[in-house]
Motif scaffolding. Structure first.
Motif, PDB file in Angstrom:
ATOM      1  N   ARG A  28      51.889  43.639  36.727  1.00 58.43           N
ATOM      2  CA  ARG A  28      52.272  42.507  37.572  1.00 58.43           C
ATOM      3  C   ARG A  28      52.216  41.209  36.777  1.00 58.43           C
ATOM      4  O   ARG A  28      51.487  41.096  35.788  1.00 58.43           O
ATOM      5  CB  ARG A  28      51.369  42.387  38.805  1.00 58.43           C
ATOM      6  CG  ARG A  28      49.919  41.959  38.523  1.00 58.43           C
ATOM      7  CD  ARG A  28      49.651  40.486  38.652  1.00 58.43           C
ATOM      8  NE  ARG A  28      48.311  40.126  38.212  1.00 58.43           N
ATOM      9  CZ  ARG A  28      48.003  39.821  36.969  1.00 58.43           C
ATOM     10  NH1 ARG A  28      48.915  39.850  36.021  1.00 58.43           N
ATOM     11  NH2 ARG A  28      46.760  39.505  36.630  1.00 58.43           N
ATOM     12  N   GLU A  34      46.422  31.118  41.202  1.00 53.97           N
ATOM     13  CA  GLU A  34      45.487  31.771  40.275  1.00 53.97           C
ATOM     14  C   GLU A  34      44.042  31.441  40.646  1.00 53.97           C
ATOM     15  O   GLU A  34      43.703  30.290  40.923  1.00 53.97           O
ATOM     16  CB  GLU A  34      45.783  31.269  38.851  1.00 53.97           C
ATOM     17  CG  GLU A  34      45.696  32.328  37.817  1.00 53.97           C
ATOM     18  CD  GLU A  34      46.749  33.412  37.981  1.00 53.97           C
ATOM     19  OE1 GLU A  34      46.424  34.448  38.602  1.00 53.97           O
ATOM     20  OE2 GLU A  34      47.868  33.233  37.504  1.00 53.97           O
ATOM     21  N   HIS A  35      43.219  32.493  40.642  1.00 54.86           N
ATOM     22  CA  HIS A  35      41.807  32.375  41.024  1.00 54.86           C
ATOM     23  C   HIS A  35      41.662  31.871  42.462  1.00 54.86           C
ATOM     24  O   HIS A  35      40.716  31.165  42.794  1.00 54.86           O
ATOM     25  CB  HIS A  35      41.029  31.500  40.024  1.00 54.86           C
ATOM     26  CG  HIS A  35      40.874  32.179  38.686  1.00 54.86           C
ATOM     27  ND1 HIS A  35      39.910  33.139  38.444  1.00 54.86           N
ATOM     28  CD2 HIS A  35      41.589  32.070  37.545  1.00 54.86           C
ATOM     29  CE1 HIS A  35      40.036  33.582  37.195  1.00 54.86           C
ATOM     30  NE2 HIS A  35      41.055  32.956  36.635  1.00 54.86           N
ATOM     31  N   ASP A  37      42.519  34.394  44.948  1.00 52.50           N
ATOM     32  CA  ASP A  37      42.433  35.609  45.794  1.00 52.50           C
ATOM     33  C   ASP A  37      41.017  35.856  46.297  1.00 52.50           C
ATOM     34  O   ASP A  37      40.807  36.122  47.477  1.00 52.50           O
ATOM     35  CB  ASP A  37      43.061  36.846  45.121  1.00 52.50           C
ATOM     36  CG  ASP A  37      42.437  37.282  43.813  1.00 52.50           C
ATOM     37  OD1 ASP A  37      41.570  36.557  43.260  1.00 52.50           O
ATOM     38  OD2 ASP A  37      42.815  38.384  43.319  1.00 52.50           O
ATOM     39  N   GLY A 172      39.502  40.090  42.623  1.00 56.52           N
ATOM     40  CA  GLY A 172      40.068  40.011  43.970  1.00 56.52           C
ATOM     41  C   GLY A 172      41.085  41.127  44.168  1.00 56.52           C
ATOM     42  O   GLY A 172      41.126  42.084  43.385  1.00 56.52           O
ATOM     43  N   ASP A 175      45.873  41.949  42.044  1.00 54.79           N
ATOM     44  CA  ASP A 175      46.547  42.801  41.059  1.00 54.79           C
ATOM     45  C   ASP A 175      46.936  44.147  41.669  1.00 54.79           C
ATOM     46  O   ASP A 175      48.065  44.615  41.521  1.00 54.79           O
ATOM     47  CB  ASP A 175      45.646  43.037  39.842  1.00 54.79           C
ATOM     48  CG  ASP A 175      45.305  41.748  39.133  1.00 54.79           C
ATOM     49  OD1 ASP A 175      45.913  40.708  39.464  1.00 54.79           O
ATOM     50  OD2 ASP A 175      44.415  41.757  38.265  1.00 54.79           O
ATOM     51  N   TYR A 225      34.864  35.861  33.966  1.00 53.63           N
ATOM     52  CA  TYR A 225      35.508  35.952  35.286  1.00 53.63           C
ATOM     53  C   TYR A 225      34.439  36.020  36.390  1.00 53.63           C
ATOM     54  O   TYR A 225      34.486  35.268  37.371  1.00 53.63           O
ATOM     55  CB  TYR A 225      36.395  37.193  35.324  1.00 53.63           C
ATOM     56  CG  TYR A 225      37.137  37.385  36.625  1.00 53.63           C
ATOM     57  CD1 TYR A 225      38.434  36.919  36.783  1.00 53.63           C
ATOM     58  CD2 TYR A 225      36.550  38.031  37.711  1.00 53.63           C
ATOM     59  CE1 TYR A 225      39.117  37.090  37.964  1.00 53.63           C
ATOM     60  CE2 TYR A 225      37.219  38.196  38.909  1.00 53.63           C
ATOM     61  CZ  TYR A 225      38.506  37.738  39.034  1.00 53.63           C
ATOM     62  OH  TYR A 225      39.173  37.906  40.223  1.00 53.63           O
TER      63      TYR A 225
HETATM   64  C1  GLA Z   1      42.499  38.780  37.574  1.00 51.21           C
HETATM   65  C2  GLA Z   1      41.927  39.443  38.820  1.00 51.21           C
HETATM   66  C3  GLA Z   1      42.658  38.980  40.076  1.00 51.21           C
HETATM   67  C4  GLA Z   1      42.758  37.461  40.149  1.00 51.21           C
HETATM   68  C5  GLA Z   1      43.241  36.883  38.818  1.00 51.21           C
HETATM   69  C6  GLA Z   1      43.177  35.377  38.794  1.00 51.21           C
HETATM   70  O1  GLA Z   1      43.801  39.214  37.329  1.00 51.21           O
HETATM   71  O2  GLA Z   1      41.996  40.841  38.712  1.00 51.21           O
HETATM   72  O3  GLA Z   1      42.017  39.509  41.212  1.00 51.21           O
HETATM   73  O4  GLA Z   1      41.536  36.901  40.534  1.00 51.21           O
HETATM   74  O5  GLA Z   1      42.491  37.361  37.723  1.00 51.21           O
HETATM   75  O6  GLA Z   1      44.063  34.821  39.720  1.00 51.21           O
END
Ligand code: GLA
Length: 389
Positions: A28, A34-35, A37, A172, A175, A225
Protein backbone atom coordinates in the motif's frame (compact mmCIF):
# COMPACT_ATOMS: atom_id res chain seq x y z
CA UNK A 1 0.69 -15.01 -15.44
CA UNK A 2 4.38 -15.15 -16.22
CA UNK A 3 5.48 -14.42 -12.70
CA UNK A 4 3.88 -17.68 -11.54
CA UNK A 5 5.91 -19.71 -14.05
CA UNK A 6 9.08 -18.70 -12.19
CA UNK A 7 7.49 -19.34 -8.82
CA UNK A 8 6.30 -22.76 -10.00
CA UNK A 9 9.83 -23.75 -11.02
CA UNK A 10 11.09 -22.96 -7.54
CA UNK A 11 8.11 -24.71 -5.97
CA UNK A 12 8.80 -27.91 -7.94
CA UNK A 13 12.46 -27.77 -6.96
CA UNK A 14 11.80 -27.28 -3.25
CA UNK A 15 8.67 -29.33 -2.69
CA UNK A 16 8.05 -31.42 -5.82
CA UNK A 17 5.37 -31.12 -8.47
CA UNK A 18 1.80 -31.01 -7.19
CA UNK A 19 -1.48 -29.10 -7.58
CA UNK A 20 -1.14 -25.56 -6.32
CA UNK A 21 -3.28 -22.51 -5.59
CA UNK A 22 -2.25 -18.96 -6.57
CA UNK A 23 -2.69 -15.85 -4.44
CA UNK A 24 -1.73 -12.19 -4.64
CA UNK A 25 -1.60 -9.61 -1.86
CA UNK A 26 -0.71 -5.98 -2.62
CA UNK A 27 1.38 -3.44 -0.76
CA UNK A 28 0.00 0.00 0.00
CA UNK A 29 0.90 3.62 -0.34
CA UNK A 30 -0.75 6.22 1.86
CA UNK A 31 -1.63 9.42 0.00
CA UNK A 32 -2.29 11.44 3.16
CA UNK A 33 -3.30 10.88 6.81
CA UNK A 34 -0.09 9.79 8.53
CA UNK A 35 0.11 8.72 12.17
CA UNK A 36 -3.60 9.36 12.51
CA UNK A 37 -4.87 5.76 12.45
CA UNK A 38 -3.96 4.89 16.07
CA UNK A 39 -5.37 8.28 17.12
CA UNK A 40 -8.78 7.27 15.74
CA UNK A 41 -8.46 9.60 12.76
CA UNK A 42 -8.84 9.38 8.99
CA UNK A 43 -6.38 7.91 6.48
CA UNK A 44 -6.38 7.87 2.67
CA UNK A 45 -4.28 4.96 1.38
CA UNK A 46 -4.52 2.75 -1.70
CA UNK A 47 -3.32 -0.75 -2.54
CA UNK A 48 -0.62 -0.95 -5.22
CA UNK A 49 0.28 -3.55 -7.81
CA UNK A 50 3.63 -4.24 -6.17
CA UNK A 51 2.99 -6.97 -3.63
CA UNK A 52 3.37 -10.58 -2.59
CA UNK A 53 2.66 -13.60 -4.80
CA UNK A 54 2.19 -17.05 -3.29
CA UNK A 55 1.96 -20.56 -4.67
CA UNK A 56 0.36 -22.83 -2.10
CA UNK A 57 -0.26 -26.57 -1.74
CA UNK A 58 -2.14 -28.09 1.20
CA UNK A 59 -0.34 -30.93 3.03
CA UNK A 60 -1.82 -33.96 4.71
CA UNK A 61 -0.12 -33.26 8.07
CA UNK A 62 -0.06 -30.07 10.19
CA UNK A 63 3.44 -28.95 9.16
CA UNK A 64 4.09 -25.88 7.06
CA UNK A 65 7.17 -25.39 4.90
CA UNK A 66 7.64 -21.93 3.46
CA UNK A 67 10.28 -20.44 1.20
CA UNK A 68 10.77 -16.87 0.01
CA UNK A 69 12.48 -16.36 -3.35
CA UNK A 70 13.54 -12.90 -2.13
CA UNK A 71 15.24 -14.28 0.96
CA UNK A 72 16.61 -17.52 -0.47
CA UNK A 73 19.52 -17.49 1.99
CA UNK A 74 17.03 -18.03 4.84
CA UNK A 75 16.13 -21.38 3.25
CA UNK A 76 12.90 -23.29 3.81
CA UNK A 77 11.35 -22.35 7.17
CA UNK A 78 9.26 -25.04 8.89
CA UNK A 79 6.76 -25.06 11.71
CA UNK A 80 3.73 -26.90 13.03
CA UNK A 81 0.45 -25.01 12.54
CA UNK A 82 -0.68 -25.32 16.18
CA UNK A 83 0.28 -23.30 19.25
CA UNK A 84 2.73 -21.10 17.33
CA UNK A 85 4.85 -18.63 19.32
CA UNK A 86 7.19 -15.92 18.05
CA UNK A 87 10.50 -17.55 17.17
CA UNK A 88 13.50 -15.64 15.85
CA UNK A 89 14.45 -18.72 13.82
CA UNK A 90 11.27 -18.16 11.76
CA UNK A 91 12.71 -14.79 10.71
CA UNK A 92 10.44 -13.13 8.10
CA UNK A 93 7.97 -16.03 8.38
CA UNK A 94 6.95 -14.74 11.84
CA UNK A 95 4.39 -12.60 9.98
CA UNK A 96 2.90 -15.78 8.57
CA UNK A 97 3.19 -17.75 11.82
CA UNK A 98 1.74 -14.80 13.76
CA UNK A 99 -1.34 -14.63 11.57
CA UNK A 100 -1.89 -18.41 11.82
CA UNK A 101 -1.57 -18.20 15.63
CA UNK A 102 -3.90 -15.20 15.87
CA UNK A 103 -6.57 -16.91 13.78
CA UNK A 104 -6.21 -20.04 15.90
CA UNK A 105 -6.64 -18.04 19.12
CA UNK A 106 -9.79 -16.52 17.64
CA UNK A 107 -11.19 -20.04 17.14
CA UNK A 108 -10.22 -20.51 13.48
CA UNK A 109 -8.04 -23.57 13.69
CA UNK A 110 -6.21 -24.88 10.64
CA UNK A 111 -6.52 -28.65 10.25
CA UNK A 112 -3.52 -29.10 7.95
CA UNK A 113 -0.36 -27.26 6.95
CA UNK A 114 0.92 -26.06 3.56
CA UNK A 115 3.93 -25.93 1.29
CA UNK A 116 4.30 -22.32 0.18
CA UNK A 117 6.63 -20.38 -2.09
CA UNK A 118 6.48 -16.60 -1.80
CA UNK A 119 7.75 -14.05 -4.28
CA UNK A 120 7.53 -10.36 -3.41
CA UNK A 121 7.85 -7.38 -5.74
CA UNK A 122 7.75 -4.91 -2.84
CA UNK A 123 11.19 -3.59 -2.02
CA UNK A 124 12.08 -4.53 1.58
CA UNK A 125 12.19 -1.64 4.05
CA UNK A 126 10.50 0.72 1.59
CA UNK A 127 7.62 1.45 3.94
CA UNK A 128 5.11 -0.04 1.51
CA UNK A 129 3.72 -2.60 3.98
CA UNK A 130 5.33 -5.84 2.93
CA UNK A 131 4.50 -7.17 6.40
CA UNK A 132 0.79 -6.34 6.21
CA UNK A 133 0.80 -7.81 2.71
CA UNK A 134 2.08 -11.14 4.10
CA UNK A 135 -0.30 -11.14 7.07
CA UNK A 136 -3.47 -10.56 5.05
CA UNK A 137 -2.20 -13.05 2.45
CA UNK A 138 -1.89 -15.69 5.18
CA UNK A 139 -5.37 -14.95 6.54
CA UNK A 140 -6.89 -15.26 3.05
CA UNK A 141 -5.05 -18.56 2.34
CA UNK A 142 -6.44 -20.05 5.58
CA UNK A 143 -9.93 -18.64 5.08
CA UNK A 144 -10.11 -20.06 1.54
CA UNK A 145 -8.82 -23.48 2.51
CA UNK A 146 -10.79 -24.02 5.72
CA UNK A 147 -14.00 -22.11 4.87
CA UNK A 148 -13.79 -20.07 8.06
CA UNK A 149 -16.32 -17.67 6.54
CA UNK A 150 -14.39 -14.60 7.68
CA UNK A 151 -15.11 -11.41 5.78
CA UNK A 152 -12.20 -9.22 4.70
CA UNK A 153 -12.59 -6.67 7.51
CA UNK A 154 -12.41 -9.48 10.09
CA UNK A 155 -9.24 -10.80 8.43
CA UNK A 156 -7.80 -7.28 8.40
CA UNK A 157 -8.41 -6.91 12.15
CA UNK A 158 -6.85 -10.30 12.93
CA UNK A 159 -3.82 -9.44 10.77
CA UNK A 160 -3.32 -6.19 12.69
CA UNK A 161 -3.62 -8.14 15.95
CA UNK A 162 -0.90 -10.52 14.75
CA UNK A 163 1.41 -7.58 14.06
CA UNK A 164 0.62 -5.97 17.45
CA UNK A 165 0.77 -9.02 19.68
CA UNK A 166 2.94 -11.57 17.89
CA UNK A 167 5.49 -9.31 16.22
CA UNK A 168 5.30 -6.45 18.76
CA UNK A 169 4.77 -3.53 16.37
CA UNK A 170 1.96 -1.50 17.91
CA UNK A 171 0.63 -0.38 14.51
CA UNK A 172 -2.80 1.02 13.68
CA UNK A 173 -5.16 -0.59 11.21
CA UNK A 174 -4.35 1.39 8.06
CA UNK A 175 -1.88 -0.96 6.37
CA UNK A 176 -3.81 -4.20 6.76
CA UNK A 177 -7.03 -2.41 5.77
CA UNK A 178 -5.54 -0.91 2.60
CA UNK A 179 -3.98 -4.26 1.64
CA UNK A 180 -7.13 -6.30 2.24
CA UNK A 181 -9.78 -3.82 1.07
CA UNK A 182 -7.91 -2.22 -1.85
CA UNK A 183 -9.85 -1.47 -5.02
CA UNK A 184 -8.48 -0.83 -8.49
CA UNK A 185 -8.01 2.88 -9.27
CA UNK A 186 -9.48 3.97 -5.94
CA UNK A 187 -8.06 5.27 -2.70
CA UNK A 188 -9.88 4.44 0.53
CA UNK A 189 -11.01 7.14 2.92
CA UNK A 190 -11.07 5.18 6.18
CA UNK A 191 -12.26 6.51 9.50
CA UNK A 192 -10.13 4.45 11.88
CA UNK A 193 -12.45 5.20 14.77
CA UNK A 194 -15.56 3.58 13.29
CA UNK A 195 -13.97 1.64 10.40
CA UNK A 196 -16.46 3.34 8.10
CA UNK A 197 -14.89 3.74 4.71
CA UNK A 198 -15.58 4.90 1.21
CA UNK A 199 -13.77 4.40 -2.07
CA UNK A 200 -12.69 7.54 -3.84
CA UNK A 201 -11.70 7.17 -7.52
CA UNK A 202 -8.20 8.47 -8.15
CA UNK A 203 -8.58 10.67 -11.20
CA UNK A 204 -5.19 12.22 -11.77
CA UNK A 205 -5.70 13.12 -15.43
CA UNK A 206 -2.27 13.44 -17.02
CA UNK A 207 -0.44 12.76 -13.74
CA UNK A 208 0.73 9.60 -11.92
CA UNK A 209 1.60 8.45 -8.44
CA UNK A 210 5.38 8.12 -8.15
CA UNK A 211 6.90 6.33 -5.17
CA UNK A 212 10.52 7.15 -4.36
CA UNK A 213 12.36 4.78 -2.03
CA UNK A 214 15.10 6.36 0.11
CA UNK A 215 16.86 2.96 0.16
CA UNK A 216 17.89 3.86 3.68
CA UNK A 217 19.23 0.71 5.32
CA UNK A 218 16.75 -0.65 7.85
CA UNK A 219 16.37 1.66 10.83
CA UNK A 220 14.80 1.09 14.23
CA UNK A 221 11.28 1.81 13.06
CA UNK A 222 9.45 -0.34 15.62
CA UNK A 223 10.87 1.28 18.76
CA UNK A 224 10.57 4.85 17.43
CA UNK A 225 7.04 4.12 16.21
CA UNK A 226 5.91 2.66 19.53
CA UNK A 227 7.43 5.71 21.28
CA UNK A 228 5.36 8.13 19.12
CA UNK A 229 2.27 6.20 19.94
CA UNK A 230 3.02 6.43 23.67
CA UNK A 231 3.61 10.19 23.38
CA UNK A 232 0.17 10.61 21.84
CA UNK A 233 -1.40 8.53 24.61
CA UNK A 234 0.28 10.68 27.26
CA UNK A 235 -0.96 13.89 25.61
CA UNK A 236 -4.47 12.44 25.39
CA UNK A 237 -4.50 11.66 29.12
CA UNK A 238 -3.73 15.28 29.97
CA UNK A 239 -6.37 16.56 27.57
CA UNK A 240 -8.90 14.21 29.15
CA UNK A 241 -8.33 15.92 32.50
CA UNK A 242 -9.94 19.06 31.04
CA UNK A 243 -12.24 17.31 28.56
CA UNK A 244 -13.36 14.05 30.21
CA UNK A 245 -15.52 12.88 27.29
CA UNK A 246 -12.59 12.97 24.86
CA UNK A 247 -11.73 9.45 23.65
CA UNK A 248 -9.05 10.12 21.04
CA UNK A 249 -6.92 12.99 19.74
CA UNK A 250 -8.52 13.02 16.32
CA UNK A 251 -11.95 13.83 17.75
CA UNK A 252 -10.71 17.40 18.14
CA UNK A 253 -10.86 20.17 15.56
CA UNK A 254 -7.79 22.40 15.23
CA UNK A 255 -9.57 25.18 17.13
CA UNK A 256 -10.67 22.90 19.97
CA UNK A 257 -7.11 21.61 20.28
CA UNK A 258 -5.60 25.11 20.38
CA UNK A 259 -8.04 26.10 23.13
CA UNK A 260 -7.05 23.32 25.52
CA UNK A 261 -3.56 22.28 24.41
CA UNK A 262 -1.83 24.35 27.11
CA UNK A 263 -2.72 21.57 29.58
CA UNK A 264 -0.17 19.24 27.89
CA UNK A 265 2.92 19.73 30.02
CA UNK A 266 5.58 18.09 27.84
CA UNK A 267 6.29 20.37 24.86
CA UNK A 268 7.27 17.42 22.66
CA UNK A 269 4.04 15.57 23.46
CA UNK A 270 2.11 18.74 22.65
CA UNK A 271 3.70 18.82 19.18
CA UNK A 272 2.90 15.16 18.58
CA UNK A 273 -0.74 15.72 19.49
CA UNK A 274 -0.92 18.85 17.34
CA UNK A 275 0.29 16.88 14.34
CA UNK A 276 -2.34 14.16 14.85
CA UNK A 277 -5.18 16.68 15.13
CA UNK A 278 -4.11 18.79 12.15
CA UNK A 279 -3.20 15.85 9.94
CA UNK A 280 -6.66 14.41 10.47
CA UNK A 281 -8.36 17.66 9.43
CA UNK A 282 -5.93 17.98 6.53
CA UNK A 283 -6.83 14.49 5.31
CA UNK A 284 -10.52 15.33 5.13
CA UNK A 285 -9.74 18.58 3.30
CA UNK A 286 -7.47 16.72 0.87
CA UNK A 287 -10.11 14.15 -0.02
CA UNK A 288 -12.62 16.93 -0.66
CA UNK A 289 -10.07 18.68 -2.89
CA UNK A 290 -9.35 15.49 -4.85
CA UNK A 291 -13.05 14.79 -5.31
CA UNK A 292 -13.48 18.33 -6.70
CA UNK A 293 -10.55 17.70 -9.07
CA UNK A 294 -8.55 20.40 -7.27
CA UNK A 295 -5.17 18.68 -7.60
CA UNK A 296 -3.23 21.84 -6.74
CA UNK A 297 -4.91 22.02 -3.35
CA UNK A 298 -4.35 18.28 -2.80
CA UNK A 299 -0.65 18.79 -3.58
CA UNK A 300 -0.39 21.73 -1.20
CA UNK A 301 -1.92 19.63 1.59
CA UNK A 302 0.59 16.82 0.86
CA UNK A 303 3.34 19.38 1.30
CA UNK A 304 1.85 20.63 4.59
CA UNK A 305 1.55 17.04 5.79
CA UNK A 306 5.26 16.43 5.22
CA UNK A 307 6.23 19.65 7.02
CA UNK A 308 4.11 18.66 10.02
CA UNK A 309 5.61 15.13 10.06
CA UNK A 310 9.04 16.74 10.01
CA UNK A 311 8.58 19.56 12.50
CA UNK A 312 5.90 18.35 14.91
CA UNK A 313 6.11 14.57 14.63
CA UNK A 314 9.82 14.24 13.90
CA UNK A 315 9.59 11.08 11.82
CA UNK A 316 11.13 12.22 8.53
CA UNK A 317 14.92 12.43 8.77
CA UNK A 318 17.42 13.76 6.28
CA UNK A 319 16.71 11.14 3.61
CA UNK A 320 12.95 11.72 3.36
CA UNK A 321 13.36 15.49 3.75
CA UNK A 322 15.91 15.59 0.93
CA UNK A 323 13.57 13.70 -1.42
CA UNK A 324 10.55 15.85 -0.55
CA UNK A 325 12.43 19.13 -0.78
CA UNK A 326 13.89 18.20 -4.17
CA UNK A 327 10.47 17.09 -5.40
CA UNK A 328 8.91 20.43 -4.44
CA UNK A 329 11.35 22.22 -6.80
CA UNK A 330 10.30 20.21 -9.88
CA UNK A 331 7.89 21.90 -12.25
CA UNK A 332 5.09 19.40 -12.84
CA UNK A 333 5.35 17.81 -9.39
CA UNK A 334 1.92 18.53 -7.92
CA UNK A 335 2.62 17.28 -4.41
CA UNK A 336 5.12 15.18 -2.47
CA UNK A 337 5.41 13.85 1.07
CA UNK A 338 6.76 10.96 3.10
CA UNK A 339 4.43 7.95 3.30
CA UNK A 340 4.05 5.26 5.97
CA UNK A 341 5.72 5.23 9.37
CA UNK A 342 8.72 7.35 8.31
CA UNK A 343 12.31 7.17 9.60
CA UNK A 344 13.30 6.01 6.09
CA UNK A 345 11.07 4.21 3.62
CA UNK A 346 9.53 6.17 0.77
CA UNK A 347 7.94 9.38 -0.38
CA UNK A 348 4.77 9.53 -2.47
CA UNK A 349 4.47 12.19 -5.16
CA UNK A 350 1.90 13.18 -7.75
CA UNK A 351 3.77 14.07 -10.91
CA UNK A 352 2.58 15.13 -14.36
CA UNK A 353 3.46 12.36 -16.81
CA UNK A 354 5.43 14.79 -18.98
CA UNK A 355 7.60 15.72 -15.95
CA UNK A 356 8.37 12.21 -14.62
CA UNK A 357 11.76 11.88 -16.34
CA UNK A 358 12.84 15.31 -15.12
CA UNK A 359 11.52 14.47 -11.62
CA UNK A 360 13.59 11.29 -11.51
CA UNK A 361 16.79 12.96 -12.65
CA UNK A 362 16.49 15.91 -10.23
CA UNK A 363 15.82 13.59 -7.27
CA UNK A 364 18.40 11.01 -8.24
CA UNK A 365 21.19 13.58 -8.70
CA UNK A 366 20.38 15.78 -5.71
CA UNK A 367 19.78 12.86 -3.36
CA UNK A 368 22.85 10.87 -4.36
CA UNK A 369 25.03 13.94 -3.97
CA UNK A 370 23.78 14.63 -0.46
CA UNK A 371 23.13 11.14 0.93
CA UNK A 372 25.78 9.10 -0.87
CA UNK A 373 23.59 6.47 -2.55
CA UNK A 374 20.73 6.58 -5.06
CA UNK A 375 16.97 6.37 -4.47
CA UNK A 376 14.68 4.08 -6.54
CA UNK A 377 11.46 5.00 -8.33
CA UNK A 378 8.19 3.15 -8.97
CA UNK A 379 5.22 4.50 -10.87
CA UNK A 380 2.35 2.97 -8.92
CA UNK A 381 -0.74 1.26 -10.32
CA UNK A 382 -3.59 1.21 -7.86
CA UNK A 383 -4.64 -2.38 -7.34
CA UNK A 384 -7.24 -4.75 -5.89
CA UNK A 385 -6.87 -6.08 -2.35
CA UNK A 386 -5.63 -9.58 -1.41
CA UNK A 387 -7.24 -12.36 -3.46
CA UNK A 388 -6.99 -15.88 -4.83
CA UNK A 389 -6.15 -15.92 -8.53
C1 GLA B 1 2.81 2.35 9.80
C2 GLA B 1 1.71 1.66 10.60
C3 GLA B 1 0.35 2.26 10.29
C4 GLA B 1 0.35 3.78 10.40
C5 GLA B 1 1.55 4.37 9.65
C6 GLA B 1 1.69 5.86 9.89
O1 GLA B 1 2.68 2.09 8.43
O2 GLA B 1 1.70 0.28 10.33
O3 GLA B 1 -0.62 1.69 11.14
O4 GLA B 1 0.34 4.18 11.74
O5 GLA B 1 2.77 3.76 10.02
O6 GLA B 1 0.61 6.56 9.36
Amino acid sequence: MEIFEDIEKVFNEKFGKTDTQKFFSPGRVNLIGEHTDYNAGNVFPCAISLGTYALVAPRSDTNTRIFSMNLADKGVIEFDMHGLKYNSAYDWANYVAGTIATLEQAGHKATNGFDIVIYGTLPAGAGLSSSASLEVLTAVILNENFNFGLDMVEMVKLSQKAENEFVGMNCGIMDQFAVGMGKKDCAILLDCNTLEYRYSPIKLGDASIVITNTNKPHSLVTSAYNERRKECENALKELQAVKPDLKALCELTNEEFDEISSCITDPIEKLRARHAVRENQRTLAAVTALEKNDLQKFGQLMHDSHVSLCEDYDVTGVELDTLAELAWTVDGCIGSRMTGAGFGGSTVSIVKNSAIEKFKSVLENGYTKKIGYAPSFYVADVSEGTHKI
